[in-house]
Design a protein around this motif. Sequence first.
Motif, PDB file in Angstrom:
ATOM      1  N   GLY A 194       0.806  -1.212   0.000  1.00  0.00           N
ATOM      2  CA  GLY A 194       0.000   0.000   0.000  1.00  0.00           C
ATOM      3  C   GLY A 194       0.837   1.259   0.000  1.00  0.00           C
ATOM      4  N   GLY A 195       2.109   1.141  -0.432  1.00  0.00           N
ATOM      5  CA  GLY A 195       2.979   2.304  -0.469  1.00  0.00           C
ATOM      6  C   GLY A 195       3.626   2.586   0.873  1.00  0.00           C
ATOM      7  N   GLU A 196       4.350   3.692   0.948  1.00  0.00           N
ATOM      8  CA  GLU A 196       5.013   4.088   2.194  1.00  0.00           C
ATOM      9  C   GLU A 196       3.987   4.587   3.194  1.00  0.00           C
ATOM     10  OE1 GLU A 196       8.632   7.043   3.775  1.00  0.00           O
ATOM     11  OE2 GLU A 196       7.842   7.226   1.735  1.00  0.00           O
ATOM     12  N   CYS A 197       4.178   4.241   4.461  1.00  0.00           N
ATOM     13  CA  CYS A 197       3.244   4.650   5.509  1.00  0.00           C
ATOM     14  C   CYS A 197       3.276   6.164   5.704  1.00  0.00           C
ATOM     15  CB  CYS A 197       3.575   3.957   6.824  1.00  0.00           C
ATOM     16  SG  CYS A 197       3.409   2.168   6.768  1.00  0.00           S
ATOM     17  N   GLU A 198       2.118   6.745   5.919  1.00  0.00           N
ATOM     18  CA  GLU A 198       2.005   8.198   6.043  1.00  0.00           C
ATOM     19  C   GLU A 198       2.558   8.704   7.370  1.00  0.00           C
ATOM     20  OE1 GLU A 198      -1.465  11.676   6.023  1.00  0.00           O
ATOM     21  OE2 GLU A 198      -1.989   9.570   5.727  1.00  0.00           O
ATOM     22  N   CYS A 199       2.238   8.004   8.465  1.00  0.00           N
ATOM     23  CA  CYS A 199       2.691   8.460   9.788  1.00  0.00           C
ATOM     24  C   CYS A 199       4.132   8.029  10.056  1.00  0.00           C
ATOM     25  CB  CYS A 199       1.788   7.921  10.889  1.00  0.00           C
ATOM     26  SG  CYS A 199       0.112   8.566  10.864  1.00  0.00           S
ATOM     27  N   GLY A 200       4.428   6.750   9.823  1.00  0.00           N
ATOM     28  CA  GLY A 200       5.774   6.256  10.039  1.00  0.00           C
ATOM     29  C   GLY A 200       6.082   5.855  11.466  1.00  0.00           C
ATOM     30  N   LEU A 201       5.208   6.157  12.413  1.00  0.00           N
ATOM     31  CA  LEU A 201       5.336   5.738  13.808  1.00  0.00           C
ATOM     32  C   LEU A 201       4.061   5.014  14.209  1.00  0.00           C
ATOM     33  CD1 LEU A 201       6.789   8.953  15.508  1.00  0.00           C
ATOM     34  CD2 LEU A 201       8.064   6.974  14.658  1.00  0.00           C
ATOM     35  N   GLU A 202       4.167   4.147  15.208  1.00  0.00           N
ATOM     36  CA  GLU A 202       3.000   3.390  15.665  1.00  0.00           C
ATOM     37  C   GLU A 202       1.909   4.309  16.219  1.00  0.00           C
ATOM     38  OE1 GLU A 202       6.236   0.392  15.493  1.00  0.00           O
ATOM     39  OE2 GLU A 202       6.082   2.481  16.086  1.00  0.00           O
ATOM     40  N   SER A 203       0.747   3.738  16.415  1.00  0.00           N
ATOM     41  CA  SER A 203      -0.376   4.497  16.954  1.00  0.00           C
ATOM     42  C   SER A 203      -0.128   4.872  18.419  1.00  0.00           C
ATOM     43  CB  SER A 203      -1.668   3.677  16.853  1.00  0.00           C
ATOM     44  OG  SER A 203      -1.566   2.490  17.621  1.00  0.00           O
ATOM     45  N   THR A 204      -0.732   5.968  18.822  1.00  0.00           N
ATOM     46  CA  THR A 204      -0.793   6.324  20.239  1.00  0.00           C
ATOM     47  C   THR A 204      -1.719   5.334  20.942  1.00  0.00           C
ATOM     48  OG1 THR A 204      -0.473   8.652  19.732  1.00  0.00           O
ATOM     49  CG2 THR A 204      -1.485   8.141  21.854  1.00  0.00           C
ATOM     50  N   ILE A 205      -1.330   4.888  22.133  1.00  0.00           N
ATOM     51  CA  ILE A 205      -2.186   3.981  22.906  1.00  0.00           C
ATOM     52  C   ILE A 205      -2.572   4.659  24.219  1.00  0.00           C
ATOM     53  CG2 ILE A 205      -2.423   1.725  23.990  1.00  0.00           C
ATOM     54  CD1 ILE A 205      -0.365   0.618  22.117  1.00  0.00           C
ATOM     55  N   ILE A 206      -3.868   4.666  24.506  1.00  0.00           N
ATOM     56  CA  ILE A 206      -4.366   5.244  25.755  1.00  0.00           C
ATOM     57  C   ILE A 206      -5.255   4.244  26.477  1.00  0.00           C
ATOM     58  CG2 ILE A 206      -4.262   7.631  24.954  1.00  0.00           C
ATOM     59  CD1 ILE A 206      -7.322   7.472  24.467  1.00  0.00           C
ATOM     60  N   ARG A 207      -5.335   4.416  27.803  1.00  0.00           N
ATOM     61  CA  ARG A 207      -6.291   3.667  28.612  1.00  0.00           C
ATOM     62  C   ARG A 207      -7.253   4.686  29.209  1.00  0.00           C
ATOM     63  NH1 ARG A 207      -3.893  -0.789  32.438  1.00  0.00           N
ATOM     64  NH2 ARG A 207      -2.562   0.942  33.055  1.00  0.00           N
ATOM     65  N   LEU A 208      -8.543   4.462  29.024  1.00  0.00           N
ATOM     66  CA  LEU A 208      -9.550   5.411  29.494  1.00  0.00           C
ATOM     67  C   LEU A 208      -9.673   5.358  31.007  1.00  0.00           C
ATOM     68  CD1 LEU A 208     -12.322   4.835  26.794  1.00  0.00           C
ATOM     69  CD2 LEU A 208     -10.391   6.432  26.754  1.00  0.00           C
ATOM     70  N   GLN A 209      -9.768   6.528  31.619  1.00  0.00           N
ATOM     71  CA  GLN A 209      -9.933   6.645  33.057  1.00  0.00           C
ATOM     72  C   GLN A 209     -11.053   7.630  33.360  1.00  0.00           C
ATOM     73  OE1 GLN A 209      -5.907   7.714  34.346  1.00  0.00           O
ATOM     74  NE2 GLN A 209      -5.444   5.550  34.686  1.00  0.00           N
TER      75      GLN A 209
END
Length: 348
Positions: A174-189
């Motif tokens: 699918g071509g080169e990745c647009e972001c290039g870094l992994e997703s942000t991960i959050i835990r809801l509080q």
Amino acid sequence: MSSSKIKAASNASIAEAARLLADGQLVGVPTETVYGLAADATNPVAVHKIFQAKGRPANNPLIIHVDSPESARRWVHVDHPRWLADQWQRAAAFWPGPLTVVVPRSADVVDEVTAGAPTVAVRVPSHPVMRSLLAACEFPIAAPSANPSNYVSPTCAEHVRQGLGDKVAMILDGGECECGLESTIIRLQRDGVELLRPGGISVEQLQDAFGSVKLAQRAGKDDTVESKVGNDAPERSGPLEAMPAPGMLAKHYSPAKPLRVVAAWQAEEVDPSRVARIVFAPLPDCEAARFGWYRSLSRTGDLNEVAQHLFTAIRQADATECSLIVIDQCDRSGIGRAIMDHIDRASA
């Protein structure tokens, strides 16, 4: 290792990838963040293949990818209490996009995905190829980064072929990745969110949406000891405790060569001719010429461009004959926080 496993994204290749996943096989897939090693998230045997292929610690959970916030509801419990339902709606406003949310899991989620934890990490990706693939599948897709565990994440199809080409049935290009870094991960509080991994969504964006953002402690080196899965895994007195989310190891995204930020490097330690130098904006030609290998990630120092090209540059530097990789650093604000978090772990 043949490049024939790489298939340009098309209706036919996406349909083929969906059939392979339904058959319990692994497929390399593009997302806007990095390329993923995909499996049917409802098939325990297929999910187990991910851990085997990557050499991933068994207590390191996976993210499941779904095509919409609505379809995510089968796999999560977010309607009660009221604060959780409200926070979920705030998180869903970032989708499709590079945000992963850790919430209580439903009984339909297999233990292999969550490492037995009572929560599940879920995301709605924005890459059009991944979205088409999800639409073609009747199941969510588990897809950690498509690289051997702890090595530099892949941002193009060729990276996947180099690292795991013999472990996958197919690689969707699918071509080169647009972001290039992994997703942000959050835990809801109740009073905000806990940031488990910096990524494509910044702390400032999270603060605007949720108010309070608490920073989590990353896992220590001891958590990386058990890196095998299956019959040859070392025996322990008891199971490892599941990590809250992927991407929390202190050492991660690491090249084979040592990597150091420029502020921690002295020219007399390693001659510049033996240094692979990665900069965020161009150096003067006379200075750049001192190094054995050199690459600038942006003509202007744009940190979004730096993030997009970071992993590719580290991989290229790792393939040179240089003995040390030296990289720039930036303020830990906006996308700069995720860039420096990744560099910290790569140099651990």
